[in-house]
Motif scaffolding. Structure first.
Motif, PDB file in Angstrom:
ATOM      1  N   GLY A   1     -42.648  35.110  16.493  1.00 20.89           N
ATOM      2  CA  GLY A   1     -43.064  35.882  15.864  1.00 20.89           C
ATOM      3  C   GLY A   1     -42.648  36.814  14.781  1.00 20.89           C
ATOM      4  O   GLY A   1     -43.029  35.996  14.009  1.00 20.89           O
ATOM      5  N   ASP A   2     -41.313  37.384  14.316  1.00 17.32           N
ATOM      6  CA  ASP A   2     -41.242  37.056  12.748  1.00 17.32           C
ATOM      7  C   ASP A   2     -39.688  36.354  12.066  1.00 17.32           C
ATOM      8  O   ASP A   2     -38.801  35.941  13.525  1.00 17.32           O
ATOM      9  CB  ASP A   2     -40.414  38.588  12.386  1.00 17.32           C
ATOM     10  N   PHE A   3     -39.675  35.785  11.300  1.00 17.20           N
ATOM     11  CA  PHE A   3     -39.077  34.222  10.980  1.00 17.20           C
ATOM     12  C   PHE A   3     -39.218  33.963   9.930  1.00 17.20           C
ATOM     13  O   PHE A   3     -39.811  34.239   9.009  1.00 17.20           O
ATOM     14  CB  PHE A   3     -39.679  32.810  12.025  1.00 17.20           C
ATOM     15  N   VAL A   4     -38.113  32.524   9.471  1.00 19.00           N
ATOM     16  CA  VAL A   4     -38.358  31.515   8.485  1.00 19.00           C
ATOM     17  C   VAL A   4     -38.242  30.487   8.268  1.00 19.00           C
ATOM     18  O   VAL A   4     -37.513  29.888   8.982  1.00 19.00           O
ATOM     19  CB  VAL A   4     -37.576  32.200   7.202  1.00 19.00           C
ATOM     20  N   LEU A   5     -39.536  29.918   7.975  1.00 20.09           N
ATOM     21  CA  LEU A   5     -39.197  28.773   8.182  1.00 20.09           C
ATOM     22  C   LEU A   5     -39.264  27.763   7.496  1.00 20.09           C
ATOM     23  O   LEU A   5     -40.103  27.680   6.190  1.00 20.09           O
ATOM     24  CB  LEU A   5     -40.507  27.751   8.776  1.00 20.09           C
ATOM     25  N   ARG A   6     -38.214  26.656   7.531  1.00 20.50           N
ATOM     26  CA  ARG A   6     -38.311  25.913   5.934  1.00 20.50           C
ATOM     27  C   ARG A   6     -38.550  24.307   6.353  1.00 20.50           C
ATOM     28  O   ARG A   6     -38.402  24.182   7.931  1.00 20.50           O
ATOM     29  CB  ARG A   6     -37.481  25.859   5.536  1.00 20.50           C
ATOM     30  N   ALA A   7     -39.933  23.832   6.177  1.00 12.54           N
ATOM     31  CA  ALA A   7     -39.877  22.348   6.107  1.00 12.54           C
ATOM     32  C   ALA A   7     -39.881  21.365   5.079  1.00 12.54           C
ATOM     33  O   ALA A   7     -40.575  21.912   4.031  1.00 12.54           O
ATOM     34  CB  ALA A   7     -41.769  22.176   7.227  1.00 12.54           C
ATOM     35  N   ASP A   8     -39.731  20.168   4.971  1.00 15.51           N
ATOM     36  CA  ASP A   8     -40.037  19.225   3.742  1.00 15.51           C
ATOM     37  C   ASP A   8     -40.993  18.480   3.850  1.00 15.51           C
ATOM     38  O   ASP A   8     -41.287  18.105   5.452  1.00 15.51           O
ATOM     39  CB  ASP A   8     -38.797  18.835   3.969  1.00 15.51           C
ATOM     40  N   PHE A   9     -41.792  17.801   3.196  1.00 14.47           N
ATOM     41  CA  PHE A   9     -43.163  17.922   3.603  1.00 14.47           C
ATOM     42  C   PHE A   9     -43.459  16.409   2.532  1.00 14.47           C
ATOM     43  O   PHE A   9     -42.687  16.597   1.193  1.00 14.47           O
ATOM     44  CB  PHE A   9     -44.588  17.892   3.527  1.00 14.47           C
TER      45      PHE A   9
ATOM     46  N   TRP B   1     -40.207  14.153  -1.958  1.00 14.07           N
ATOM     47  CA  TRP B   1     -40.544  15.545  -0.986  1.00 14.07           C
ATOM     48  C   TRP B   1     -40.519  16.586  -1.190  1.00 14.07           C
ATOM     49  O   TRP B   1     -39.326  17.256  -2.853  1.00 14.07           O
ATOM     50  CB  TRP B   1     -38.710  15.511  -0.240  1.00 14.07           C
ATOM     51  N   HIS B   2     -40.799  17.589  -0.717  1.00 14.88           N
ATOM     52  CA  HIS B   2     -41.501  19.365  -1.624  1.00 14.88           C
ATOM     53  C   HIS B   2     -40.746  20.048   0.241  1.00 14.88           C
ATOM     54  O   HIS B   2     -40.985  19.076   1.113  1.00 14.88           O
ATOM     55  CB  HIS B   2     -42.546  19.067  -2.235  1.00 14.88           C
ATOM     56  N   THR B   3     -40.304  21.058  -0.254  1.00 20.23           N
ATOM     57  CA  THR B   3     -39.771  22.613   0.192  1.00 20.23           C
ATOM     58  C   THR B   3     -40.675  23.414   0.552  1.00 20.23           C
ATOM     59  O   THR B   3     -41.400  24.830  -0.482  1.00 20.23           O
ATOM     60  CB  THR B   3     -38.715  22.703   0.278  1.00 20.23           C
TER      61      THR B   3
ATOM     62  N   GLN C   1     -46.084  13.322   5.818  1.00 23.51           N
ATOM     63  CA  GLN C   1     -44.951  13.322   6.470  1.00 23.51           C
ATOM     64  C   GLN C   1     -44.001  14.766   6.459  1.00 23.51           C
ATOM     65  O   GLN C   1     -44.268  15.153   5.446  1.00 23.51           O
ATOM     66  CB  GLN C   1     -43.767  11.811   5.478  1.00 23.51           C
ATOM     67  N   PHE C   2     -43.176  14.779   7.811  1.00 29.41           N
ATOM     68  CA  PHE C   2     -42.472  15.926   7.533  1.00 29.41           C
ATOM     69  C   PHE C   2     -41.051  15.366   8.314  1.00 29.41           C
ATOM     70  O   PHE C   2     -40.695  14.060   9.075  1.00 29.41           O
ATOM     71  CB  PHE C   2     -43.350  16.808   9.121  1.00 29.41           C
ATOM     72  N   THR C   3     -40.223  16.450   7.471  1.00 29.14           N
ATOM     73  CA  THR C   3     -38.754  16.044   8.141  1.00 29.14           C
ATOM     74  C   THR C   3     -38.476  17.594   7.347  1.00 29.14           C
ATOM     75  O   THR C   3     -38.082  19.002   7.369  1.00 29.14           O
ATOM     76  CB  THR C   3     -38.207  15.479   7.092  1.00 29.14           C
ATOM     77  N   ARG C   4     -36.901  17.965   8.506  1.00 27.89           N
ATOM     78  CA  ARG C   4     -35.776  18.855   8.168  1.00 27.89           C
ATOM     79  C   ARG C   4     -36.797  20.312   8.285  1.00 27.89           C
ATOM     80  O   ARG C   4     -36.601  21.016   7.754  1.00 27.89           O
ATOM     81  CB  ARG C   4     -35.394  19.099   7.017  1.00 27.89           C
ATOM     82  N   LEU C   5     -37.439  20.535   9.951  1.00 26.52           N
ATOM     83  CA  LEU C   5     -37.629  21.322  10.335  1.00 26.52           C
ATOM     84  C   LEU C   5     -37.004  22.586  10.937  1.00 26.52           C
ATOM     85  O   LEU C   5     -36.203  22.217  11.411  1.00 26.52           O
ATOM     86  CB  LEU C   5     -39.071  21.141  11.195  1.00 26.52           C
ATOM     87  N   ARG C   6     -36.643  23.380   9.866  1.00 27.96           N
ATOM     88  CA  ARG C   6     -35.414  24.411  10.605  1.00 27.96           C
ATOM     89  C   ARG C   6     -36.472  26.007  10.558  1.00 27.96           C
ATOM     90  O   ARG C   6     -37.127  26.774   9.077  1.00 27.96           O
ATOM     91  CB  ARG C   6     -34.679  24.042   9.585  1.00 27.96           C
ATOM     92  N   ILE C   7     -35.234  27.089  11.061  1.00 21.35           N
ATOM     93  CA  ILE C   7     -36.338  28.364  11.510  1.00 21.35           C
ATOM     94  C   ILE C   7     -34.962  29.607  11.744  1.00 21.35           C
ATOM     95  O   ILE C   7     -33.940  28.630  11.961  1.00 21.35           O
ATOM     96  CB  ILE C   7     -36.953  28.120  12.580  1.00 21.35           C
ATOM     97  N   LYS C   8     -35.099  30.345  11.202  1.00 18.48           N
ATOM     98  CA  LYS C   8     -34.781  31.277  11.644  1.00 18.48           C
ATOM     99  C   LYS C   8     -34.960  32.826  12.001  1.00 18.48           C
ATOM    100  O   LYS C   8     -35.853  32.953  10.996  1.00 18.48           O
ATOM    101  CB  LYS C   8     -34.235  32.314   9.778  1.00 18.48           C
ATOM    102  N   THR C   9     -35.063  32.947  13.357  1.00 19.69           N
ATOM    103  CA  THR C   9     -35.870  34.173  13.715  1.00 19.69           C
ATOM    104  C   THR C   9     -35.173  35.795  13.051  1.00 19.69           C
ATOM    105  O   THR C   9     -34.184  35.624  13.585  1.00 19.69           O
ATOM    106  CB  THR C   9     -35.570  33.882  15.255  1.00 19.69           C
ATOM    107  N   LEU C  10     -35.821  36.383  12.831  1.00 21.33           N
ATOM    108  CA  LEU C  10     -35.613  37.509  12.345  1.00 21.33           C
ATOM    109  C   LEU C  10     -35.399  38.972  13.130  1.00 21.33           C
ATOM    110  O   LEU C  10     -36.893  38.467  14.203  1.00 21.33           O
ATOM    111  CB  LEU C  10     -36.668  37.738  11.259  1.00 21.33           C
ATOM    112  N   PRO C  11     -34.733  40.227  13.577  1.00 22.52           N
ATOM    113  CA  PRO C  11     -34.990  40.776  14.155  1.00 22.52           C
ATOM    114  C   PRO C  11     -36.219  41.361  14.051  1.00 22.52           C
ATOM    115  O   PRO C  11     -36.429  42.416  12.646  1.00 22.52           O
ATOM    116  CB  PRO C  11     -33.682  41.429  14.395  1.00 22.52           C
TER     117      PRO C  11
END
Length: 782
Positions: free
Chosen positions: A640-648, A725-727, A772-782
């Motif tokens: 639902g609510d989150f912060v997603l970071r992804a390198d491409f 690479w970009h984020t 290309q994609f790498t380092r997909l990481r996520i932080k869920t928010l309350p």
């Protein structure tokens, strides 16, 4: 005796698979690779380089490969491929462990012994050295694998003790230690265990009697599966290599390059950046990325030598420990063990744990009704012949039961860097020698010496073995005999059965070269402690994951990282820690910052395709879009609510892709696996430097350019450079979606009215577009 043959290794012509007069070498060709095949195949860089394919290196490499599902692993070993199983799982083919030799100077080096055994370090103490081959000493080891007790680990970091208690289980199951009774059972085992337990209170230093923790799996682990037999790390690495070989070399994730001697690791800005090796004697260099893990796994002494040569600290080489070992061989009259025993007896084994105020010891007990004095003569071998089996069983009907009590006692290390290093005196240590190897690199110099506390424990252990032996027959001197020669020596010329135990003056005479009641301190293969782990750089060399405190990408696998050794054989604990190190490398390779969790495992596990084309894992946790149009979506969780970071990374200016958020499940019930509901119900964060608008066939449209929330919020981004690479950082909170590119906000939607919760996906757009994609990481928010 086999004669000499023409040497093939320097032949100038090439063949697919090497043929000799005797064999077709499919093992070597299908398991190993050349340096060029592994390092010059056009693939992405390696995520881990493991130096040493012995017991712990092979194990650690396989675990990195299994748990780092999109990592590339290179294994380098100074030796060759010899066999792919423990030698006792094979028919007898003449492979034996090397004996201990003293090599103080280069001119005393006997060279290769037993085909692959060598003496890389120099010392006044005789050592067996190393087995230079895939699997290393795990091809020959005895298989005893007891846990370290809490007392053994009293000085270990508390977090590590707790973790080991949890993590032991996986290693014990894998090596066959549990279930413990699938290999040792039967009337003789039951009777001896009963008698040892009755004797335990009568011998003050004995603490516990346990089933034998042997790394042997006799029973199948599940219906329809074969047992694993006597464990070695070689088969698991071979299996992983053959699995990896299904992919082309540019995409392949696991390589083994033999006859490659790592001579130095070159460090820049606190990380290893170049590995210097000799490949069949030729100098080579391998440049690696800062995040590539380098695992030193060539044995305690050689790993420490390489560390001292490459990035020394004053602590390295201190805290050297091995084990005190004794052998007490007795035989008991069958009648003294009771009349209920059957005529034919299986072999039996038990573990006895003991201690005094100086430290801990244990006794490895083996027993069998055999002729001669070797209670292990039939215990470990695969028996391929029914006649041989019948002969062995028939020999177990004799009047005597032979019992060996092999004592293993703790040595206590010394970590104090102010204590002078004096050859021939305690404490034990190692450093770099003035003797050099064939490549001009300094060899290790090893000083192994016992302290007064060590010898007191040794005496306690030997006395306990004899006391237990007597108690097994209720102190009936007529029912027990002892095997030794005039020097108190076992298995030596002149050894025979005696009605009295060896005199203490003989059994304690370790300076007598014929004395085998007590083995030399360098003969146990249990060197440990020289790169010990701890919570902080002030009290240790490596951290709790086995990584050097001062080198950001270098690790150790093996007992070199033990803070203390205890009395237990180090194999089980060191394998468990090697697994822990491998999992840490796989976890850290995903690159999740604090507060973020990896989205997936770096490969395609947990992801599913909808539409055409697909994604290809390349290693380095990179996946690349292939053809299209389609969508790869992460099926494990909705957000639902989150912060997603992804390198491409773009491969060309016309590449097109995107990151989809809050999309519905795709393809779970629809046989066409349609990706279109994602576009209609979710949001796409666009990747397209041309800004192509398919409705107008025009380029340069900010609503369709990289960083845009497709058709809903225009991008203000400068188009990201191709090949770099970009984020993206995508923050979704209720109806508000904010997109940042390389830290700068480039688009924002404040009134989104589509799904408020859903899955995340990656788009593959058209043939030739290789985003290309790498380092997909996520932080869920309350």
């Amino acid at each position: 005796m086999a004669g000499n043959l023409p040497r093939l290794i320097n032949a100038t012509d090439t063949v697919d698979v090497q043929d000799t007069a005797f064999a077709t070498d499919v093992l070597g060709r299908f398991i190993c690779n050349t340096w060029e095949e592994a390092t010059q195949n056009g693939g992405v860089g390696f995520d881990a380089v493991v130096i040493g394919a012995g017991m712990f290196g092979a194990y650690c490499a396989e675990k990195i490969y299994r748990h780092g599902t999109n990592l590339r692993v290179l294994v380098l070993d100074a030796g060759c491929l010899l066999v792919t199983e423990h030698v006792q799982n094979l028919s007898r083919i003449g492979l034996n462990a090397g004996g201990a030799v003293k090599v103080e100077f280069n001119n005393q080096d006997p060279g290769a012994r037993e085909r692959v055994w060598g003496s890389p370090w120099r010392s006044r103490t005789p050592f067996p050295g190393l087995a230079y081959c895939l699997g290393g000493r795990s091809l020959y080891w005895g298989g005893w694998a007891p846990r370290l007790t809490n007392a053994d680990m009293a000085q270990w970091p508390s977090d590590l003790k707790t973790a080991l208690g949890v993590e032991y289980g996986s290693t014990e199951r894998e090596t066959g230690v549990v279930p413990s009774t699938d290999y040792i059972s039967g009337p003789l085992f039951a009777e001896l265990k009963t008698r040892f337990e009755a004797a335990r209170p009568l011998v003050p230093s004995v603490d516990a009697i346990e089933d034998a923790p042997l790394a042997v799996q006799a029973a199948p682990p599940a219906s329809g599966l074969f047992s694993f037999d006597k464990w070695s790390s070689a088969p698991i690495l071979v299996e992983a290599i053959r699995e990896a070989a299904d992919s082309p070399d540019w995409q392949r994730r696991l390589f083994l390059v033999p006859r490659t001697h790592a001579t130095k690791l070159h460090v820049s800005n606190g990380v290893v950046r170049t590995i210097e090796v000799r490949v069949n004697g030729q100098q080579k260099f391998l440049d690696i990325a800062p995040q590539c893990a380098v695992v030193l796994a060539s044995g305690t002494l050689e790993s420490t030598r390489l560390a001292l040569e490459s990035f020394p600290t004053p602590e390295m080489g201190r805290n050297l420990m091995a084990h005190l070992r004794s052998n007490t061989v007795i035989r008991l009259k069958r009648s003294a063990l009771g009349t209920a025993l059957p005529t034919l007896l299986e072999a039996a084994a038990l573990l006895v744990r003991g201690s005094n105020t100086k430290g801990r010891y244990h006794l490895q007990v083996t027993a069998a009704a055999v002729s001669g004095a070797n209670s292990e003569a039939t215990m470990w071998r695969a028996i391929p012949d029914i006649e041989l089996l019948d002969q062995m069983l028939a020999s177990q009907s004799g009047d005597w039961i032979v019992v060996t009590l092999r004592g293993i006692g703790e040595m206590v290390g010394n970590k104090d860097t102010t204590v002078p290093k004096v050859t021939g005196s305690a404490p034990s240590w190692m450093d770099l020698s003035d003797q050099t190897d064939e490549f001009g690199m300094r060899r290790a110099w090893v000083n192994m010496a016992t302290t007064t506390d060590d010898t007191d424990l040794w005496k306690t252990m030997d006395e306990a073995a004899l006391a237990l032996a007597r108690k097994l027959v209720n102190d009936d001197a007529t029912a027990i005999e002892y095997f030794y020669n005039e020097f108190g020596s076992l298995n030596a010329p002149g050894a025979a059965w005696h009605s009295a135990p060896p005199p203490p003056s003989l059994s304690a005479d370790r300076n007598n070269p014929n004395n085998k009641v007590r083995d030399g301190v360098g003969t146990t293969h249990h060197e440990a402690g020289t790169l010990w782990m701890g919570a902080s750089p002030g009290d240790s060399v490596t951290n709790l994951d086995g990584r050097f405190h001062h080198i950001g990408n270098a690790y150790v696998a093996g007992p070199a990282i033990f803070p203390t050794l205890g009395s237990a054989n180090p194999s089980l604990a060191a394998l468990t820690l090697a697994r822990r190190t491998a999992l840490a490398i796989a976890r850290d390779a995903l690159g999740a910052e604090p507060g973020f969790a990896p989205l997936g495992t770096g490969g395609l596990n947990g992801w599913q395709m909808a539409g055409n084309g697909g994604f290809v894992p390349l290693g380095e946790n990179i996946i690349e879009a292939v053809d299209g149009i389609g969508l790869l979506w992460f099926t494990k969780e909705q957000f639902g609510d989150f912060v997603l970071r992804a390198d491409f990374r773009l491969s060309s200016p016309t590449d097109n892709s995107g990151i989809f958020i809050r999309i519905p499940a795709l393809g779970t019930s629809d046989p066409t696996n349609d990706w279109k509901p994602a576009a209609a119900q979710g949001y796409e964060i666009q990747i397209d430097n041309t800004g192509f608008n398919p409705d107008t066939n025009a380029t340069g449209d900010a609503l369709h350019a990289t960083g845009a929330i497709y058709t809903l919020a225009a991008s203000s981004a400068a188009m990201p450079a191709v090949g770099q690479w970009h984020t993206f950082e995508i923050e979704a909170v209720g109806p508000k979606i904010t997109v940042r590119l390389n830290g700068l906000q480039v688009s924002q939607l404040t009134n989104g009215n589509r799904q408020v919760k859903g899955f995340i996906g990656l788009q593959n757009h058209h043939g030739g577009s290789k985003v290309q994609f790498t380092r997909l990481r996520i932080k869920t928010l309350p």
